[in-house]
Design a protein around this motif. Structure first.
Motif, PDB file in Angstrom:
ATOM      1  N   TYR A 220       0.865  -1.260   0.040  1.00 46.22           N
ATOM      2  CA  TYR A 220       0.153   0.030  -0.062  1.00 46.22           C
ATOM      3  C   TYR A 220       0.734   1.181  -0.050  1.00 46.22           C
ATOM      4  O   TYR A 220       1.813   1.432   0.752  1.00 46.22           O
ATOM      5  CB  TYR A 220      -0.918  -0.002   1.073  1.00 46.22           C
ATOM      6  CG  TYR A 220      -2.056  -1.213   1.264  1.00 46.22           C
ATOM      7  CD1 TYR A 220      -3.192  -0.994   0.900  1.00 46.22           C
ATOM      8  CD2 TYR A 220      -1.354  -2.462   1.927  1.00 46.22           C
ATOM      9  CE1 TYR A 220      -4.110  -2.036   0.943  1.00 46.22           C
ATOM     10  CE2 TYR A 220      -2.236  -3.192   2.149  1.00 46.22           C
ATOM     11  CZ  TYR A 220      -3.728  -3.176   1.478  1.00 46.22           C
ATOM     12  OH  TYR A 220      -4.595  -4.373   1.780  1.00 46.22           O
ATOM     13  N   LEU A 221       0.577   2.181  -1.006  1.00 51.02           N
ATOM     14  CA  LEU A 221       1.089   3.488  -0.709  1.00 51.02           C
ATOM     15  C   LEU A 221       0.312   4.239   0.015  1.00 51.02           C
ATOM     16  O   LEU A 221      -0.495   4.990  -0.508  1.00 51.02           O
ATOM     17  CB  LEU A 221       1.420   4.172  -2.241  1.00 51.02           C
ATOM     18  CG  LEU A 221       1.964   3.088  -3.399  1.00 51.02           C
ATOM     19  CD1 LEU A 221       2.455   4.000  -4.663  1.00 51.02           C
ATOM     20  CD2 LEU A 221       3.458   2.470  -2.919  1.00 51.02           C
ATOM     21  N   GLY A 222       0.614   4.542   1.037  1.00 49.57           N
ATOM     22  CA  GLY A 222      -0.311   5.347   2.136  1.00 49.57           C
ATOM     23  C   GLY A 222      -0.212   6.616   1.730  1.00 49.57           C
ATOM     24  O   GLY A 222      -1.393   7.523   1.719  1.00 49.57           O
ATOM     25  N   SER A 223       1.022   7.276   1.720  1.00 47.70           N
ATOM     26  CA  SER A 223       1.281   8.536   1.244  1.00 47.70           C
ATOM     27  C   SER A 223       2.320   8.727   0.192  1.00 47.70           C
ATOM     28  O   SER A 223       3.327   8.114   0.266  1.00 47.70           O
ATOM     29  CB  SER A 223       1.698   9.439   2.584  1.00 47.70           C
ATOM     30  OG  SER A 223       2.153  10.622   2.412  1.00 47.70           O
ATOM     31  N   VAL A 224       2.268   9.782  -0.740  1.00 49.75           N
ATOM     32  CA  VAL A 224       3.198  10.179  -1.953  1.00 49.75           C
ATOM     33  C   VAL A 224       3.454  11.580  -1.799  1.00 49.75           C
ATOM     34  O   VAL A 224       2.454  12.488  -1.946  1.00 49.75           O
ATOM     35  CB  VAL A 224       2.715   9.644  -3.126  1.00 49.75           C
ATOM     36  CG1 VAL A 224       3.640   9.797  -4.197  1.00 49.75           C
ATOM     37  CG2 VAL A 224       2.260   8.221  -3.189  1.00 49.75           C
ATOM     38  N   VAL A 225       4.715  12.035  -1.634  1.00 45.18           N
ATOM     39  CA  VAL A 225       5.057  13.296  -1.401  1.00 45.18           C
ATOM     40  C   VAL A 225       6.228  13.750  -2.563  1.00 45.18           C
ATOM     41  O   VAL A 225       7.020  13.036  -2.864  1.00 45.18           O
ATOM     42  CB  VAL A 225       5.634  13.642   0.011  1.00 45.18           C
ATOM     43  CG1 VAL A 225       6.368  15.103   0.030  1.00 45.18           C
ATOM     44  CG2 VAL A 225       4.766  13.328   1.171  1.00 45.18           C
ATOM     45  N   ASP A 226       6.254  14.729  -2.896  1.00 43.93           N
ATOM     46  CA  ASP A 226       6.961  15.338  -3.698  1.00 43.93           C
ATOM     47  C   ASP A 226       8.220  16.018  -3.069  1.00 43.93           C
ATOM     48  O   ASP A 226       7.753  16.683  -2.278  1.00 43.93           O
ATOM     49  CB  ASP A 226       6.370  16.275  -4.850  1.00 43.93           C
ATOM     50  CG  ASP A 226       5.631  16.047  -5.785  1.00 43.93           C
ATOM     51  OD1 ASP A 226       4.960  14.699  -5.543  1.00 43.93           O
ATOM     52  OD2 ASP A 226       4.887  16.598  -6.718  1.00 43.93           O
ATOM     53  N   ARG A 227       9.413  15.637  -3.492  1.00 42.82           N
ATOM     54  CA  ARG A 227      10.586  16.237  -3.184  1.00 42.82           C
ATOM     55  C   ARG A 227      10.924  17.554  -3.919  1.00 42.82           C
ATOM     56  O   ARG A 227      11.214  17.033  -5.057  1.00 42.82           O
ATOM     57  CB  ARG A 227      11.900  15.105  -3.016  1.00 42.82           C
ATOM     58  CG  ARG A 227      12.994  15.912  -2.249  1.00 42.82           C
ATOM     59  CD  ARG A 227      13.990  14.605  -2.230  1.00 42.82           C
ATOM     60  NE  ARG A 227      15.410  15.424  -1.698  1.00 42.82           N
ATOM     61  CZ  ARG A 227      16.444  15.551  -1.992  1.00 42.82           C
ATOM     62  NH1 ARG A 227      16.558  15.801  -3.214  1.00 42.82           N
ATOM     63  NH2 ARG A 227      17.501  15.962  -1.345  1.00 42.82           N
ATOM     64  N   ILE A 228      10.983  18.625  -3.442  1.00 39.53           N
ATOM     65  CA  ILE A 228      11.217  19.730  -4.247  1.00 39.53           C
ATOM     66  C   ILE A 228      12.276  20.488  -3.841  1.00 39.53           C
ATOM     67  O   ILE A 228      12.417  21.871  -4.336  1.00 39.53           O
ATOM     68  CB  ILE A 228       9.919  20.762  -4.138  1.00 39.53           C
ATOM     69  CG1 ILE A 228       9.647  21.116  -2.814  1.00 39.53           C
ATOM     70  CG2 ILE A 228       8.495  19.825  -4.697  1.00 39.53           C
ATOM     71  CD1 ILE A 228       8.303  22.428  -2.594  1.00 39.53           C
ATOM     72  N   THR A 229      13.375  19.928  -3.134  1.00 42.13           N
ATOM     73  CA  THR A 229      14.577  20.662  -3.175  1.00 42.13           C
ATOM     74  C   THR A 229      15.302  21.270  -4.368  1.00 42.13           C
ATOM     75  O   THR A 229      15.348  20.512  -5.392  1.00 42.13           O
ATOM     76  CB  THR A 229      15.718  19.708  -2.424  1.00 42.13           C
ATOM     77  OG1 THR A 229      14.643  18.940  -1.154  1.00 42.13           O
ATOM     78  CG2 THR A 229      16.764  20.312  -1.865  1.00 42.13           C
ATOM     79  N   ALA A 230      16.019  22.493  -3.968  1.00 43.29           N
ATOM     80  CA  ALA A 230      16.772  22.878  -5.071  1.00 43.29           C
ATOM     81  C   ALA A 230      18.150  22.111  -4.900  1.00 43.29           C
ATOM     82  O   ALA A 230      19.010  22.488  -3.918  1.00 43.29           O
ATOM     83  CB  ALA A 230      17.045  24.344  -4.663  1.00 43.29           C
ATOM     84  N   GLU A 231      18.257  21.188  -5.661  1.00 43.23           N
ATOM     85  CA  GLU A 231      19.461  20.353  -5.493  1.00 43.23           C
ATOM     86  C   GLU A 231      20.706  20.736  -5.584  1.00 43.23           C
ATOM     87  O   GLU A 231      21.035  21.395  -6.604  1.00 43.23           O
ATOM     88  CB  GLU A 231      19.061  19.198  -6.461  1.00 43.23           C
ATOM     89  CG  GLU A 231      19.200  17.686  -5.673  1.00 43.23           C
ATOM     90  CD  GLU A 231      18.498  16.452  -6.544  1.00 43.23           C
ATOM     91  OE1 GLU A 231      18.997  16.404  -7.837  1.00 43.23           O
ATOM     92  OE2 GLU A 231      17.716  15.888  -6.102  1.00 43.23           O
TER      93      GLU A 231
END
Length: 426
Positions: A220-231
């Protein structure tokens, strides 16, 4: 129910709030630390082994279990996953098996498991010497990623752009892993596989962080979050946004990839923190950790996807299926960040009332205490805490987060002007 939480070596007070949260579900948490401070947890439910040796930790866990009859063993710490698996096995309590725990801890063994299971991953090579690293980088093409097999928290993880830079970074990383165990504090006396360095091909797409659950044959993918760091080149400044911008087709691809990887890794009943990055339109696994993610991701998951990773950890530790569903966003917009400061010995962290009492703040945790040592790359990656804000749009949440972060002040008792100066205080 009685839960036994374990840290081979106490990591500041970082996990204390999670133990407290586990108790809000009606359970009683006992804490067993290999080494640590005397006042970390209420005395009647706290023991210090005085050793990081796994045999000593297991022996003390058995003695305490004979008295208290624990119902489950849990951890929220990356460096405790293998110890908890060994303790759960010794006590006859639910847990992932030790081999799966080691494959979840060692990135080289993890990559090998993914290959066997057909999970999509970057090209990789275990490198014992600089010439091996240079050869791998030439084959894969610059830029490449250099990382420890037994790392965590982006310690000594570098994006490398040239042979000259590889020579510099390889030396830094090789020196770093010599004392990485002191920073991350796995239990001693366990064979965790090769402790060295990997070179991996660089994946040039966006990265996504997942709080999930493996339960028997389903993932199960309970939560999906974007990583938006200025890499940059150190991967030490995580900034997150939810709800994810992934569409249904890409989410389905991610689910398939994570399922293949989790099963290859041996995770059948476990919480998971998965990191996935796209390359040429396809998701590739960076890693799956057999524990909850850091950086306030548990709060983000609850607010933006109605998934509670802390409660899932507790339930699985007790041997029962957690309340979980396939990813379904709530529609709330958030951004969150790790609070980064300069290096030094902390005297005080000052949070103004404007920030502390704002209804736009859903996450504010200051994990650094007076006297804590803050290390910055390449010597370390210690953070001050976490800040998360919400809004009616991504832009509103993001602007508020940056404004509030700039108002949090860190005062140092001993600022460090060089890595060697900081190490004198370690």
């Amino acid at each position: 129910m009685k839960l036994l939480a374990i840290e081979p070596q106490q990591y500041m007070h970082y996990y204390q709030a999670r133990y407290q949260r586990a108790e809000t579900y009606g359970h009683v948490v006992y804490v067993l630390n290999g080494t640590g401070t005397e006042d970390f947890w209420p005395a009647e439910r706290y023991r210090l082994v005085g050793s990081k040796q796994i045999d000593d930790i297991i022996a003390e866990a058995k003695r305490w279990h004979a008295e208290e009859h624990f119902d489950g063993v849990i951890t929220f710490a990356e460096f405790a996953v293998t110890a908890v698996a060994a303790v759960a096995e010794a006590l006859g309590l639910p847990g992932i098996d030790v081999r799966a725990a080691i494959q979840s801890r060692n990135k080289y063994l993890m990559r090998q498991a993914y290959e066997r299971g057909g999970a999509p991953i970057p090209s990789y090579r275990y490198v014992a010497e600089l010439r091996d690293a240079l050869s791998a980088a030439e084959e894969f093409g610059y830029p490449v990623i250099l990382k420890p097999t037994l790392g965590a928290g982006s310690y000594y993880v570098f994006k490398v752009h040239s042979p000259a830079e590889m020579a510099e970074r390889f030396g830094q990383a090789q020196d770093g892993i010599a004392h990485l165990g002191d920073l991350l504090a796995d239990a001693d006396g366990m064979d965790l596989g090769p402790n060295g360095l990997l070179v991996e091909s660089f994946l040039d797409g966006k990265e996504y962080l997942i709080e999930g659950v493996a339960w028997d044959d389903e993932v199960y993918l309970g939560s999906v979050v974007d990583r938006i760091t200025a890499e940059g080149d150190n991967f030490d400044d995580d900034v997150h946004h939810a709800p994810t911008t992934l569409g249904e087709d890409d989410l389905a691809k991610v689910h398939r990839a994570v399922t293949l990887a989790a099963h290859a890794q041996g995770l059948r009943r476990s919480v998971m923190h998965a990191e996935v990055r796209f390359h040429n339109g396809e998701p590739h696994l960076l890693e799956i950790a057999a524990r909850v993610g850091g950086g306030g991701l548990e709060d983000i998951a609850k607010l933006t996807a109605d998934h509670d990773p802390i409660e899932a950890t507790v339930d699985i530790g007790l041997g029962r299926k957690p309340r979980v569903r396939h990813f379904q966003p709530t529609g709330t917009h958030i951004t969150a960040m790790c609070l980064i400061s300069a290096a030094g010995i902390v005297e005080q962290v000052v949070v103004p009332d404007e920030v502390a009492n704002s209804d736009k703040v859903f996450l504010l945790k200051i994990t650094a205490k007076p006297g804590d040592k803050i290390k910055r790359p390449p010597e370390g990656n210690t953070i001050i805490g976490f800040l998360g804000t919400k809004g009616s749009s991504f832009e509103e949440a993001f602007d508020t987060m940056n404004d509030f972060a700039s108002k949090i002040q860190v005062n140092f008792a001993t600022p460090a002007t060089s890595p060697s100066e900081l190490l004198e205080h370690a």
